[in-house]
Design a protein around this motif. Structure first.
Motif, PDB file in Angstrom:
ATOM      1  N   ALA A   1       6.407   6.434   1.344  1.00 49.54           N
ATOM      2  CA  ALA A   1       5.493   6.882   0.290  1.00 49.54           C
ATOM      3  C   ALA A   1       4.433   5.823   0.002  1.00 49.54           C
ATOM      4  O   ALA A   1       3.253   6.151  -0.184  1.00 49.54           O
ATOM      5  CB  ALA A   1       6.278   7.209  -0.980  1.00 49.54           C
ATOM      6  N   VAL A   2       4.831   4.568  -0.017  1.00 45.35           N
ATOM      7  CA  VAL A   2       3.873   3.475  -0.253  1.00 45.35           C
ATOM      8  C   VAL A   2       2.866   3.417   0.885  1.00 45.35           C
ATOM      9  O   VAL A   2       1.661   3.330   0.652  1.00 45.35           O
ATOM     10  CB  VAL A   2       4.609   2.123  -0.413  1.00 45.35           C
ATOM     11  N   ARG A   3       3.345   3.514   2.113  1.00 45.58           N
ATOM     12  CA  ARG A   3       2.423   3.467   3.268  1.00 45.58           C
ATOM     13  C   ARG A   3       1.463   4.649   3.270  1.00 45.58           C
ATOM     14  O   ARG A   3       0.347   4.543   3.768  1.00 45.58           O
ATOM     15  CB  ARG A   3       3.214   3.433   4.566  1.00 45.58           C
ATOM     16  N   GLY A   4       1.885   5.780   2.720  1.00 47.22           N
ATOM     17  CA  GLY A   4       1.041   6.961   2.682  1.00 47.22           C
ATOM     18  C   GLY A   4       0.140   7.049   1.468  1.00 47.22           C
ATOM     19  O   GLY A   4      -0.601   8.012   1.299  1.00 47.22           O
ATOM     20  N   THR A   5       0.176   6.044   0.617  1.00 47.31           N
ATOM     21  CA  THR A   5      -0.600   6.058  -0.619  1.00 47.31           C
ATOM     22  C   THR A   5      -2.092   6.108  -0.368  1.00 47.31           C
ATOM     23  O   THR A   5      -2.820   6.853  -1.005  1.00 47.31           O
ATOM     24  CB  THR A   5      -0.271   4.808  -1.473  1.00 47.31           C
ATOM     25  N   ASP A   6      -2.557   5.304   0.547  1.00 51.75           N
ATOM     26  CA  ASP A   6      -3.992   5.161   0.750  1.00 51.75           C
ATOM     27  C   ASP A   6      -4.206   4.415   2.062  1.00 51.75           C
ATOM     28  O   ASP A   6      -3.291   3.760   2.556  1.00 51.75           O
ATOM     29  CB  ASP A   6      -4.570   4.345  -0.425  1.00 51.75           C
ATOM     30  N   ASP A   7      -5.409   4.473   2.581  1.00 51.31           N
ATOM     31  CA  ASP A   7      -5.724   3.680   3.763  1.00 51.31           C
ATOM     32  C   ASP A   7      -5.514   2.196   3.488  1.00 51.31           C
ATOM     33  O   ASP A   7      -5.310   1.414   4.407  1.00 51.31           O
ATOM     34  CB  ASP A   7      -7.175   3.906   4.194  1.00 51.31           C
ATOM     35  N   ALA A   8      -5.560   1.811   2.199  1.00 53.60           N
ATOM     36  CA  ALA A   8      -5.369   0.412   1.830  1.00 53.60           C
ATOM     37  C   ALA A   8      -3.964  -0.062   2.181  1.00 53.60           C
ATOM     38  O   ALA A   8      -3.718  -1.255   2.295  1.00 53.60           O
ATOM     39  CB  ALA A   8      -5.626   0.225   0.341  1.00 53.60           C
ATOM     40  N   ALA A   9      -3.016   0.867   2.353  1.00 56.03           N
ATOM     41  CA  ALA A   9      -1.644   0.492   2.702  1.00 56.03           C
ATOM     42  C   ALA A   9      -1.421   0.453   4.209  1.00 56.03           C
ATOM     43  O   ALA A   9      -0.386  -0.029   4.663  1.00 56.03           O
ATOM     44  CB  ALA A   9      -0.657   1.469   2.059  1.00 56.03           C
ATOM     45  N   ALA A  10      -2.388   0.954   4.954  1.00 59.22           N
ATOM     46  CA  ALA A  10      -2.241   0.960   6.416  1.00 59.22           C
ATOM     47  C   ALA A  10      -2.146  -0.467   6.929  1.00 59.22           C
ATOM     48  O   ALA A  10      -2.947  -1.322   6.601  1.00 59.22           O
ATOM     49  CB  ALA A  10      -3.431   1.671   7.053  1.00 59.22           C
ATOM     50  N   GLY A  11      -1.108  -0.737   7.677  1.00 57.46           N
ATOM     51  CA  GLY A  11      -0.918  -2.065   8.242  1.00 57.46           C
ATOM     52  C   GLY A  11      -0.324  -3.079   7.289  1.00 57.46           C
ATOM     53  O   GLY A  11      -0.112  -4.218   7.662  1.00 57.46           O
ATOM     54  N   ALA A  12      -0.066  -2.663   6.054  1.00 59.48           N
ATOM     55  CA  ALA A  12       0.513  -3.593   5.080  1.00 59.48           C
ATOM     56  C   ALA A  12       2.002  -3.783   5.350  1.00 59.48           C
ATOM     57  O   ALA A  12       2.671  -2.883   5.847  1.00 59.48           O
ATOM     58  CB  ALA A  12       0.314  -3.070   3.660  1.00 59.48           C
ATOM     59  N   THR A  13       2.500  -4.939   5.008  1.00 59.45           N
ATOM     60  CA  THR A  13       3.936  -5.180   5.031  1.00 59.45           C
ATOM     61  C   THR A  13       4.496  -4.623   3.735  1.00 59.45           C
ATOM     62  O   THR A  13       4.015  -4.963   2.647  1.00 59.45           O
ATOM     63  CB  THR A  13       4.229  -6.697   5.104  1.00 59.45           C
ATOM     64  N   VAL A  14       5.489  -3.737   3.829  1.00 57.56           N
ATOM     65  CA  VAL A  14       6.064  -3.110   2.642  1.00 57.56           C
ATOM     66  C   VAL A  14       7.519  -3.552   2.515  1.00 57.56           C
ATOM     67  O   VAL A  14       8.299  -3.391   3.449  1.00 57.56           O
ATOM     68  CB  VAL A  14       5.985  -1.568   2.713  1.00 57.56           C
ATOM     69  N   ARG A  15       7.846  -4.108   1.345  1.00 58.46           N
ATOM     70  CA  ARG A  15       9.221  -4.506   1.047  1.00 58.46           C
ATOM     71  C   ARG A  15       9.721  -3.674  -0.126  1.00 58.46           C
ATOM     72  O   ARG A  15       9.050  -3.582  -1.150  1.00 58.46           O
ATOM     73  CB  ARG A  15       9.285  -5.981   0.659  1.00 58.46           C
TER      74      ARG A  15
END
Length: 106
Positions: A81-95
């Motif tokens: 869900a966090v990765r799908g929030t916005d293009d701003a999350a694309a490629g982000a490390t999610v913990r």
């Protein structure tokens, strides 16, 4: 990555996390000092911790999950869900940290 600022992006993450099935509570993932400063200035901030270092974005969230739910499945759904929030999350490390198992109401 988009030009979306961290201040504008972080509340969107909070909404995505709390809307995820299985999340019972969300807690601040920011360091204690940051939370203390925020309370001192009476600011309303996001519970998600979003950091940018050298153009790389790192997102940390902390959740409470019911003891009856599959914790791993809920945490995986939150990360998606966090990765799908916005293009701003694309490629982000999610913990995703599970900070508490919430006992069901009796």
């Amino acid at each position: 990555m988009t030009d979306l600022t961290t201040a504008a992006f972080a509340p969107r993450i909070d909404l995505a996390v709390t809307a995820t099935e299985g999340v019972r509570e969300m807690y601040s993932a920011r360091p204690l000092v940051a939370r203390a400063v925020e309370r001192a200035v009476d600011a309303e901030g996001s519970l998600a911790a979003v950091e940018e270092v050298d153009g790389a974005r790192s997102i940390t969230v902390c959740i409470g999950v019911s003891a009856q739910d599959d914790t791993v499945a809920v945490a995986s759904a939150v990360a998606a869900a966090v990765r799908g929030t916005d293009d701003a999350a694309a490629g982000a490390t999610v913990r995703v940290r599970v900070g508490r198992l919430v006992a069901p109401a009796t």
